[in-house]
Design a protein around this motif. Structure first.
Motif, PDB file in Angstrom:
ATOM      1  N   SER A  88       0.926  -1.049   0.090  1.00  0.00           N
ATOM      2  CA  SER A  88       0.035   0.113  -0.039  1.00  0.00           C
ATOM      3  C   SER A  88       0.746   1.190   0.022  1.00  0.00           C
ATOM      4  N   ARG A  89       0.403   2.490  -0.115  1.00  0.00           N
ATOM      5  CA  ARG A  89       1.138   3.677  -0.263  1.00  0.00           C
ATOM      6  C   ARG A  89       0.201   4.709   0.304  1.00  0.00           C
ATOM      7  N   ASP A  90       1.022   5.767   0.905  1.00  0.00           N
ATOM      8  CA  ASP A  90       0.380   6.778   1.613  1.00  0.00           C
ATOM      9  C   ASP A  90       1.095   8.237   0.844  1.00  0.00           C
ATOM     10  N   ASN A  91       0.529   8.676  -0.148  1.00  0.00           N
ATOM     11  CA  ASN A  91       1.208   9.792  -0.661  1.00  0.00           C
ATOM     12  C   ASN A  91       1.609  10.938  -0.015  1.00  0.00           C
ATOM     13  N   ASP A  92       0.569  11.206   0.936  1.00  0.00           N
ATOM     14  CA  ASP A  92       0.982  12.575   1.862  1.00  0.00           C
ATOM     15  C   ASP A  92       1.851  12.556   2.767  1.00  0.00           C
ATOM     16  N   LYS A  93       2.460  11.024   2.858  1.00  0.00           N
ATOM     17  CA  LYS A  93       3.714  10.674   3.816  1.00  0.00           C
ATOM     18  C   LYS A  93       4.870  10.117   3.006  1.00  0.00           C
ATOM     19  N   ASN A  94       4.816  10.084   1.706  1.00  0.00           N
ATOM     20  CA  ASN A  94       5.806   9.797   0.679  1.00  0.00           C
ATOM     21  C   ASN A  94       6.213   8.011   1.280  1.00  0.00           C
ATOM     22  N   THR A  95       5.336   7.548   1.553  1.00  0.00           N
ATOM     23  CA  THR A  95       5.745   6.347   2.255  1.00  0.00           C
ATOM     24  C   THR A  95       4.864   4.962   1.342  1.00  0.00           C
ATOM     25  N   VAL A  96       5.620   3.929   1.378  1.00  0.00           N
ATOM     26  CA  VAL A  96       4.954   2.711   0.705  1.00  0.00           C
ATOM     27  C   VAL A  96       5.296   1.630   1.758  1.00  0.00           C
ATOM     28  N   TYR A  97       4.278   0.907   1.925  1.00  0.00           N
ATOM     29  CA  TYR A  97       4.150  -0.227   2.920  1.00  0.00           C
ATOM     30  C   TYR A  97       4.024  -1.600   2.446  1.00  0.00           C
ATOM     31  N   LEU A  98       4.659  -2.708   3.272  1.00  0.00           N
ATOM     32  CA  LEU A  98       4.230  -3.982   2.943  1.00  0.00           C
ATOM     33  C   LEU A  98       3.806  -4.618   4.355  1.00  0.00           C
ATOM     34  N   GLN A  99       2.648  -4.991   4.197  1.00  0.00           N
ATOM     35  CA  GLN A  99       2.010  -5.751   5.378  1.00  0.00           C
ATOM     36  C   GLN A  99       2.312  -7.233   4.886  1.00  0.00           C
ATOM     37  N   MET A 100       2.895  -7.824   5.959  1.00  0.00           N
ATOM     38  CA  MET A 100       3.416  -9.393   5.828  1.00  0.00           C
ATOM     39  C   MET A 100       2.600 -10.072   6.812  1.00  0.00           C
ATOM     40  N   ASN A 101       1.629 -11.031   6.403  1.00  0.00           N
ATOM     41  CA  ASN A 101       0.961 -11.935   7.319  1.00  0.00           C
ATOM     42  C   ASN A 101       1.508 -13.490   6.837  1.00  0.00           C
ATOM     43  N   SER A 102       0.864 -14.174   7.967  1.00  0.00           N
ATOM     44  CA  SER A 102       1.473 -15.468   7.841  1.00  0.00           C
ATOM     45  C   SER A 102       2.957 -15.866   7.471  1.00  0.00           C
ATOM     46  N   LEU A 103       3.752 -15.201   8.001  1.00  0.00           N
ATOM     47  CA  LEU A 103       5.041 -15.137   7.805  1.00  0.00           C
ATOM     48  C   LEU A 103       5.643 -16.553   7.938  1.00  0.00           C
ATOM     49  N   LYS A 104       6.586 -17.061   6.866  1.00  0.00           N
ATOM     50  CA  LYS A 104       7.118 -18.373   6.892  1.00  0.00           C
ATOM     51  C   LYS A 104       8.929 -18.214   6.961  1.00  0.00           C
ATOM     52  N   PRO A 105       9.446 -19.361   7.394  1.00  0.00           N
ATOM     53  CA  PRO A 105      10.965 -18.918   7.514  1.00  0.00           C
ATOM     54  C   PRO A 105      11.713 -18.541   6.174  1.00  0.00           C
ATOM     55  N   GLU A 106      11.018 -19.228   5.181  1.00  0.00           N
ATOM     56  CA  GLU A 106      11.633 -18.546   3.913  1.00  0.00           C
ATOM     57  C   GLU A 106      11.386 -17.176   3.417  1.00  0.00           C
ATOM     58  N   ASP A 107      10.538 -16.356   4.378  1.00  0.00           N
ATOM     59  CA  ASP A 107      10.548 -14.842   4.033  1.00  0.00           C
ATOM     60  C   ASP A 107      11.418 -14.251   4.752  1.00  0.00           C
ATOM     61  N   THR A 108      12.508 -14.937   5.315  1.00  0.00           N
ATOM     62  CA  THR A 108      13.607 -14.197   5.848  1.00  0.00           C
ATOM     63  C   THR A 108      14.581 -13.627   4.732  1.00  0.00           C
ATOM     64  N   ALA A 109      14.598 -12.352   4.975  1.00  0.00           N
ATOM     65  CA  ALA A 109      15.506 -11.820   4.012  1.00  0.00           C
ATOM     66  C   ALA A 109      15.828 -10.023   4.376  1.00  0.00           C
ATOM     67  N   VAL A 110      16.634  -9.559   3.606  1.00  0.00           N
ATOM     68  CA  VAL A 110      16.611  -8.023   3.627  1.00  0.00           C
ATOM     69  C   VAL A 110      15.558  -7.532   2.876  1.00  0.00           C
ATOM     70  N   TYR A 111      14.625  -6.602   3.122  1.00  0.00           N
ATOM     71  CA  TYR A 111      13.734  -6.079   2.562  1.00  0.00           C
ATOM     72  C   TYR A 111      13.906  -4.726   1.878  1.00  0.00           C
ATOM     73  N   TYR A 112      13.925  -4.249   0.490  1.00  0.00           N
ATOM     74  CA  TYR A 112      14.404  -2.979   0.081  1.00  0.00           C
ATOM     75  C   TYR A 112      13.005  -2.572  -0.788  1.00  0.00           C
ATOM     76  N   CYS A 113      12.796  -1.128  -0.890  1.00  0.00           N
ATOM     77  CA  CYS A 113      11.973  -0.791  -1.839  1.00  0.00           C
ATOM     78  C   CYS A 113      12.710   0.183  -2.794  1.00  0.00           C
ATOM     79  N   ASN A 114      12.199   0.419  -3.974  1.00  0.00           N
ATOM     80  CA  ASN A 114      12.634   1.120  -5.067  1.00  0.00           C
ATOM     81  C   ASN A 114      11.577   1.608  -5.890  1.00  0.00           C
ATOM     82  N   SER A 115      11.861   2.664  -6.653  1.00  0.00           N
ATOM     83  CA  SER A 115      10.944   2.904  -7.733  1.00  0.00           C
ATOM     84  C   SER A 115      10.985   1.988  -9.010  1.00  0.00           C
ATOM     85  N   ILE A 116       9.981   1.960  -9.767  1.00  0.00           N
ATOM     86  CA  ILE A 116      10.239   1.076 -11.107  1.00  0.00           C
ATOM     87  C   ILE A 116       9.890   2.057 -12.125  1.00  0.00           C
TER      88      ILE A 116
END
Length: 116
Positions: A70-98
């Protein structure tokens, strides 16, 4: 000056939820297509999710149904809500524009560890 600042990473147990955030500065955020990526130990960085200026969304199959971008343009912020996390989701998470704001530039990322 363009800057990407990710935050919110933590150590969580399998099945738990976590939300990570990324604040973007130096560009008109509301016009950017934004993506989340992750890099697990010993692996290449991989794409996770995308949200366009018009809030069109897409996910990698590995997170579909569990993660929400999701994104909040007023806060210049993008979010990633992660549910039901698994061990294979372990990582360093990055954002970037495309496409990326600056070729080769990434923020520092935020570490997500899923472990019992």
């Amino acid at each position: 000056q363009v800057q990407l600042v990710e935050s919110g990473g933590a150590v969580v147990q399998p099945g738990e939820s976590l939300t990570v955030s990324c604040v973007v500065s130096g560009r008109p955020f509301r016009f950017l297509t934004m993506g989340w990526y992750r890099q697990a130990p010993g692996k290449e960085r991989e794409w996770v999710a995308t949200i366009t200026m018009g809030r069109r969304i897409s996910y990698d199959d590995s997170v579909k149904g569990r993660f929400t971008i999701s994104r909040d343009n007023d806060k210049n912020t993008v979010y990633l809500q992660m549910n039901s996390l698994k061990p294979e989701d372990t990582a360093v998470y990055y954002c970037n524009s495309i496409p990326p704001l600056i070729k080769g530039y990434w923020g520092q990322g935020t570490q997500v560890t899923v472990s019992s």
